[in-house]
Structure formats: C-alpha cells, structure tokens
Design a protein around this motif. Structure first.
Motif, PDB file in Angstrom:
ATOM      1  N   ALA A 183       0.851  -1.194   0.000  1.00  0.00           N
ATOM      2  CA  ALA A 183       0.000   0.000   0.000  1.00  0.00           C
ATOM      3  C   ALA A 183       0.881   1.237   0.000  1.00  0.00           C
ATOM      4  O   ALA A 183       2.039   1.207   0.421  1.00  0.00           O
ATOM      5  N   GLU A 184       0.318   2.344  -0.465  1.00  0.00           N
ATOM      6  CA  GLU A 184       1.047   3.610  -0.429  1.00  0.00           C
ATOM      7  C   GLU A 184       1.146   4.136   1.002  1.00  0.00           C
ATOM      8  O   GLU A 184       2.127   4.783   1.370  1.00  0.00           O
ATOM      9  N   ALA A 185       0.123   3.869   1.812  1.00  0.00           N
ATOM     10  CA  ALA A 185       0.124   4.274   3.220  1.00  0.00           C
ATOM     11  C   ALA A 185      -0.615   3.213   4.021  1.00  0.00           C
ATOM     12  O   ALA A 185      -1.580   2.610   3.537  1.00  0.00           O
ATOM     13  N   TYR A 186      -0.158   3.016   5.230  1.00  0.00           N
ATOM     14  CA  TYR A 186      -0.738   1.996   6.108  1.00  0.00           C
ATOM     15  C   TYR A 186      -1.217   2.647   7.406  1.00  0.00           C
ATOM     16  O   TYR A 186      -0.554   3.537   7.945  1.00  0.00           O
ATOM     17  N   ILE A 187      -2.343   2.171   7.896  1.00  0.00           N
ATOM     18  CA  ILE A 187      -2.796   2.484   9.244  1.00  0.00           C
ATOM     19  C   ILE A 187      -2.860   1.167  10.008  1.00  0.00           C
ATOM     20  O   ILE A 187      -3.473   0.203   9.548  1.00  0.00           O
ATOM     21  N   MET A 188      -2.222   1.112  11.161  1.00  0.00           N
ATOM     22  CA  MET A 188      -2.318  -0.062  12.019  1.00  0.00           C
ATOM     23  C   MET A 188      -3.029   0.337  13.306  1.00  0.00           C
ATOM     24  O   MET A 188      -2.660   1.317  13.949  1.00  0.00           O
ATOM     25  N   VAL A 189      -4.059  -0.425  13.669  1.00  0.00           N
ATOM     26  CA  VAL A 189      -4.848  -0.079  14.852  1.00  0.00           C
ATOM     27  C   VAL A 189      -5.317  -1.370  15.517  1.00  0.00           C
ATOM     28  O   VAL A 189      -5.555  -2.386  14.853  1.00  0.00           O
ATOM     29  N   ASP A 190      -5.418  -1.341  16.837  1.00  0.00           N
ATOM     30  CA  ASP A 190      -5.934  -2.499  17.561  1.00  0.00           C
ATOM     31  C   ASP A 190      -7.439  -2.621  17.336  1.00  0.00           C
ATOM     32  O   ASP A 190      -8.132  -1.639  17.059  1.00  0.00           O
ATOM     33  N   THR A 235       1.460  10.640   3.353  1.00  0.00           N
ATOM     34  CA  THR A 235       1.365  10.878   1.913  1.00  0.00           C
ATOM     35  C   THR A 235       1.822  12.267   1.493  1.00  0.00           C
ATOM     36  O   THR A 235       2.314  12.456   0.381  1.00  0.00           O
ATOM     37  N   GLU A 236       1.650  13.272   2.381  1.00  0.00           N
ATOM     38  CA  GLU A 236       1.987  14.646   2.009  1.00  0.00           C
ATOM     39  C   GLU A 236       3.218  15.188   2.723  1.00  0.00           C
ATOM     40  O   GLU A 236       3.900  16.064   2.190  1.00  0.00           O
ATOM     41  N   HIS A 237       3.498  14.699   3.914  1.00  0.00           N
ATOM     42  CA  HIS A 237       4.637  15.213   4.683  1.00  0.00           C
ATOM     43  C   HIS A 237       5.815  14.245   4.705  1.00  0.00           C
ATOM     44  O   HIS A 237       6.779  14.461   5.423  1.00  0.00           O
ATOM     45  N   GLN A 238       5.685  13.135   3.968  1.00  0.00           N
ATOM     46  CA  GLN A 238       6.773  12.158   3.814  1.00  0.00           C
ATOM     47  C   GLN A 238       7.193  11.506   5.128  1.00  0.00           C
ATOM     48  O   GLN A 238       8.342  11.092   5.291  1.00  0.00           O
ATOM     49  N   ALA A 239       6.282  11.410   6.077  1.00  0.00           N
ATOM     50  CA  ALA A 239       6.597  10.714   7.329  1.00  0.00           C
ATOM     51  C   ALA A 239       6.693   9.218   7.068  1.00  0.00           C
ATOM     52  O   ALA A 239       5.931   8.659   6.267  1.00  0.00           O
ATOM     53  N   ASP A 240       7.622   8.563   7.725  1.00  0.00           N
ATOM     54  CA  ASP A 240       7.758   7.110   7.620  1.00  0.00           C
ATOM     55  C   ASP A 240       6.958   6.387   8.689  1.00  0.00           C
ATOM     56  O   ASP A 240       6.492   5.277   8.481  1.00  0.00           O
ATOM     57  N   ARG A 298      -0.830   3.543  14.707  1.00  0.00           N
ATOM     58  CA  ARG A 298       0.285   4.123  13.961  1.00  0.00           C
ATOM     59  C   ARG A 298      -0.035   4.134  12.472  1.00  0.00           C
ATOM     60  O   ARG A 298      -0.851   3.350  11.990  1.00  0.00           O
ATOM     61  N   ALA A 299       0.659   5.010  11.780  1.00  0.00           N
ATOM     62  CA  ALA A 299       0.622   5.017  10.322  1.00  0.00           C
ATOM     63  C   ALA A 299       2.049   4.815   9.809  1.00  0.00           C
ATOM     64  O   ALA A 299       3.012   5.243  10.461  1.00  0.00           O
ATOM     65  N   PHE A 300       2.175   4.168   8.650  1.00  0.00           N
ATOM     66  CA  PHE A 300       3.493   3.847   8.108  1.00  0.00           C
ATOM     67  C   PHE A 300       3.544   4.148   6.619  1.00  0.00           C
ATOM     68  O   PHE A 300       2.536   4.090   5.915  1.00  0.00           O
ATOM     69  N   SER A 301       4.752   4.421   6.163  1.00  0.00           N
ATOM     70  CA  SER A 301       4.999   4.514   4.729  1.00  0.00           C
ATOM     71  C   SER A 301       5.325   3.127   4.174  1.00  0.00           C
ATOM     72  O   SER A 301       5.635   2.189   4.925  1.00  0.00           O
ATOM     73  N   TYR A 302       5.254   3.021   2.863  1.00  0.00           N
ATOM     74  CA  TYR A 302       5.642   1.774   2.195  1.00  0.00           C
ATOM     75  C   TYR A 302       7.093   1.441   2.502  1.00  0.00           C
ATOM     76  O   TYR A 302       7.446   0.276   2.743  1.00  0.00           O
ATOM     77  N   GLN A 303       7.954   2.462   2.510  1.00  0.00           N
ATOM     78  CA  GLN A 303       9.374   2.242   2.752  1.00  0.00           C
ATOM     79  C   GLN A 303       9.635   1.655   4.136  1.00  0.00           C
ATOM     80  O   GLN A 303      10.484   0.769   4.304  1.00  0.00           O
ATOM     81  N   MET A 307      14.604   7.603  10.268  1.00  0.00           N
ATOM     82  CA  MET A 307      13.369   7.774   9.519  1.00  0.00           C
ATOM     83  C   MET A 307      12.555   8.915  10.127  1.00  0.00           C
ATOM     84  O   MET A 307      12.675   9.211  11.314  1.00  0.00           O
ATOM     85  N   GLN A 308      11.742   9.527   9.295  1.00  0.00           N
ATOM     86  CA  GLN A 308      10.947  10.657   9.759  1.00  0.00           C
ATOM     87  C   GLN A 308       9.772  10.154  10.587  1.00  0.00           C
ATOM     88  O   GLN A 308       8.940   9.386  10.113  1.00  0.00           O
ATOM     89  N   VAL A 309       9.703  10.602  11.833  1.00  0.00           N
ATOM     90  CA  VAL A 309       8.645  10.192  12.757  1.00  0.00           C
ATOM     91  C   VAL A 309       7.866  11.431  13.196  1.00  0.00           C
ATOM     92  O   VAL A 309       8.462  12.448  13.564  1.00  0.00           O
ATOM     93  N   GLU A 310       6.555  11.341  13.140  1.00  0.00           N
ATOM     94  CA  GLU A 310       5.708  12.436  13.608  1.00  0.00           C
ATOM     95  C   GLU A 310       4.738  11.928  14.676  1.00  0.00           C
ATOM     96  O   GLU A 310       4.366  10.752  14.684  1.00  0.00           O
ATOM     97  N   ASN A 311       4.354  12.816  15.578  1.00  0.00           N
ATOM     98  CA  ASN A 311       3.394  12.504  16.631  1.00  0.00           C
ATOM     99  C   ASN A 311       2.074  13.209  16.338  1.00  0.00           C
ATOM    100  O   ASN A 311       2.063  14.403  16.036  1.00  0.00           O
ATOM    101  N   VAL A 312       0.991  12.478  16.424  1.00  0.00           N
ATOM    102  CA  VAL A 312      -0.350  13.049  16.283  1.00  0.00           C
ATOM    103  C   VAL A 312      -1.115  12.749  17.564  1.00  0.00           C
ATOM    104  O   VAL A 312      -1.278  11.575  17.936  1.00  0.00           O
ATOM    105  N   ILE A 313      -1.555  13.786  18.242  1.00  0.00           N
ATOM    106  CA  ILE A 313      -2.284  13.597  19.499  1.00  0.00           C
ATOM    107  C   ILE A 313      -3.678  13.042  19.206  1.00  0.00           C
ATOM    108  O   ILE A 313      -4.404  13.559  18.359  1.00  0.00           O
TER     109      ILE A 313
END
Length: 319
Positions: free
Chosen positions: A76-83, A101-106, A153-158, A185-191
């Motif tokens: 996938a181009e972007a992944y969401i992993m959730v319990d 997808t837009e900020h290039q976060a891994d 969490r969300a992940f990039s394909y890479q 790798m680029q890591v971002e936090n989303v509250i």
C-alpha cells in the motif's frame, strides 16, 4: 497496490471488531480494511467479514507474528495499524495518513499520553510502564516520541518493507519505534483521544510479564544498535570495580614493596583485561554497524524503486 491499507490485528475482539471496521470504512472510504485473526475462538473473524473487512489469518500466536504477516503480504502507499479493541478513534486516521502521503513521514505515532490516556486507563502500573519505556527509549536512542507503546500508527511503504520484525509479542511497538529512530526515519506525533476498553472486553497485555519483555527488548536493541555505548558502559563498570579492589594492593606495594594479596591482584588484572576486551568489541561492532547503515540506505533506494514500479507498472514495461 492499495492506496491505503488499514491493518487490524485481532485476538478475541468479537465485542468491538465490527464497530472498528465500520468506523474506519466511514472515515477512510478509499481504504481497504484488513483484519488478521490470530486464532480467535469467539467469532471475531466472521464478525469482521460481515462488517466488510478482508479477513486473513495468522496461526502463530503473538502480535509480533501477526504484524510480520501483515507487512509481508500487504502492499500500500500508506498503512494504518490499529488495535481491534475500539480504544482508538478512527477520526484521527485521515490526519495520520496525510502525514505519510503529504509530509513524507515514515511512521506516525498516535499519541495517547498527551491527551486522555491517564484519565481513561484504570491500570496505574500501565501508566508507570509507559512513562518508563518512553524515558529509556528517548534517552538511549535520541528520540522525541511521545507514546512508545501505542497500538495506533501510520506507516509509509518504505518503512513497512524495510522493517525486520523480530519480536513475537507486545514488545513489537517498542521495536518498531527504535528501528525508526536508529534508521533516521521521519517520525511524527499526532495527538489522539484514548478511551478505555468497553465493559466485558479484556486486555491481552500482562502488565508484568509483557512489561519485562519490553524492557528486555530495549536492552537487546541498545546492544545491537548502540554497541559502542553498550560495551563501553560494561567496560567502565568492570574497570571501576577492578580499580576499587586494586587500589589497596597498589597502596600496600608502594608503601612496603610487597604484594601479600596475589589472588586479589590476579583477579583484578583479569577483570581489567575483560574490560579492555569489551571496549574493543564495542569499537569493532560499531564499525560493522556503520557498514550496515550504508547497506540499509542502498536497500531503501531499492524499495523506493519497487514502489514506483508497483504504482506505475505500465511506464516500467514501456521502458
């Protein structure tokens, strides 16, 4: 290749899995929802399928084993992993996907600890454990991750295609966080808001045994990813112990010219040699790690090429 893949590892989540699937279908209509059932006995798989998810199975028990299977099988181009326990809000998913997808976060971390976690979670030792793991991880690996143990969490394909899943259980979250930090790798936090499990839904996380595994994982990864610091620390400890016992022997020798405690002298000498060997091991392993880092960067370039080919197969065949 999917545009967005929502990955939901599940073990006996019949009370909540339908709501989780429907919530994510509502906020991410373009996503494919995958539920990976890990030997559930309460009908979780059937309920997820009824709710519209693609259901697959992992028969080796443990969350780490499930994530290994998901990352291996899904492109996938972007992944969401959730319990699948309905403790995380689906409404935060679009923002997390946008960061990829837009900020290039891994990796995007769903940060519970900065919002409602401490008021919603009724297990005080879990709160203490989260703070302890966050402290060790950020200080040992130079990160600014707000929530190490979050399952959202969300992940990039890479990231997904270069992450070697080694853990089998709940320590997987810590492992993937440290992997991202070590690989720069680029890591971002989303509250995000957090809500405790609904009545009748039980956590599979054991505060003590799984907490010990997490701390052991941090120590193991620190040894693997920071070998110079790890072995230098051990060498310094042994060196200090040896010198503490050696000082009286040397003092007596300089005062009288005699060494009446030869066994102590011999043991101290052996310990000093062990400390020197540990220090040299740290230097050698650190040099090998530098080569591994270079190889990883080349591998990352290959993964980017695979993604480009999967996203646009016709242009590749035309060449």
């Amino acid at each position: 290749m999917d545009k967005i893949a929502v990955l939901i590892p599940c073990y006996n989540e019949s009370q909540t899995v339908q709501k989780v699937v429907m919530d994510f279908r509502r906020v991410l209509p373009e996503a494919t929802i995958y539920v990976y059932d890990n030997n559930s006995t309460d009908g979780t798989a059937e309920l997820a399928r009824t709710a519209g998810a693609v259901v697959r199975h992992e028969y080796q028990q443990g969350k780490g084993n499930v994530i290994r299977r998901m990352f291996r099988e899904i492109d996938a181009e972007a992944y969401i992993m959730v319990d699948g326990d309905d403790t995380y809000p689906a409404e935060a998913a679009p923002e997390m996907v946008k960061a990829v997808t837009e900020h290039q976060a891994d990796m995007v971390v769903g940060d519970r600890l900065s919002s409602t976690y401490y008021t919603q979670n009724k297990r005080p030792f879990h709160n203490f454990g989260n703070d302890l793991v966050r402290f060790f991880t950020n200080n040992l690996f130079g990160g600014q991750i707000k929530d190490i143990m979050t399952g959202y969490r969300a992940f990039s394909y890479q990231f997904v295609k270069t992450y070697p899943v080694l853990s089998r259980g709940f320590e997987i979250e810590t492992e993937m966080t440290i992997h991202a930090l070590h690989r720069n790798m680029q890591v971002e936090n989303v509250i995000i808001d957090y809500r405790d499990r609904p009545a009748g839904s039980e956590s599979k996380l054991n505060t003590y045994s799984d907490g010990f595994r997490v701390l052991r994982t941090i120590a193991r990864l620190y040894k693997n990813y920071r070998p110079f610091g790890f072995f230098s620390t051990l060498a310094a400890v042994l060196g200090m112990i040896s010198l503490c016992f050696l000082a009286p022997v040397l003092g007596e020798y300089f005062a009288t010219g005699l060494v009446p405690r030869f066994p102590t002298l011999i043991v101290c000498a052996c310990v000093l040699v062990a400390a020197l060997l540990l220090f040299i091991s740290g230097v050698i392993l650190s040099s090998q790690l530098t080569k591994d880092d270079r190889d990883f960067e080349f591998h990352l370039q290959q993964v980017q090429q695979w993604k480009n080919r999967s996203a646009d197969p016709f242009s590749h065949s035309a060449k």
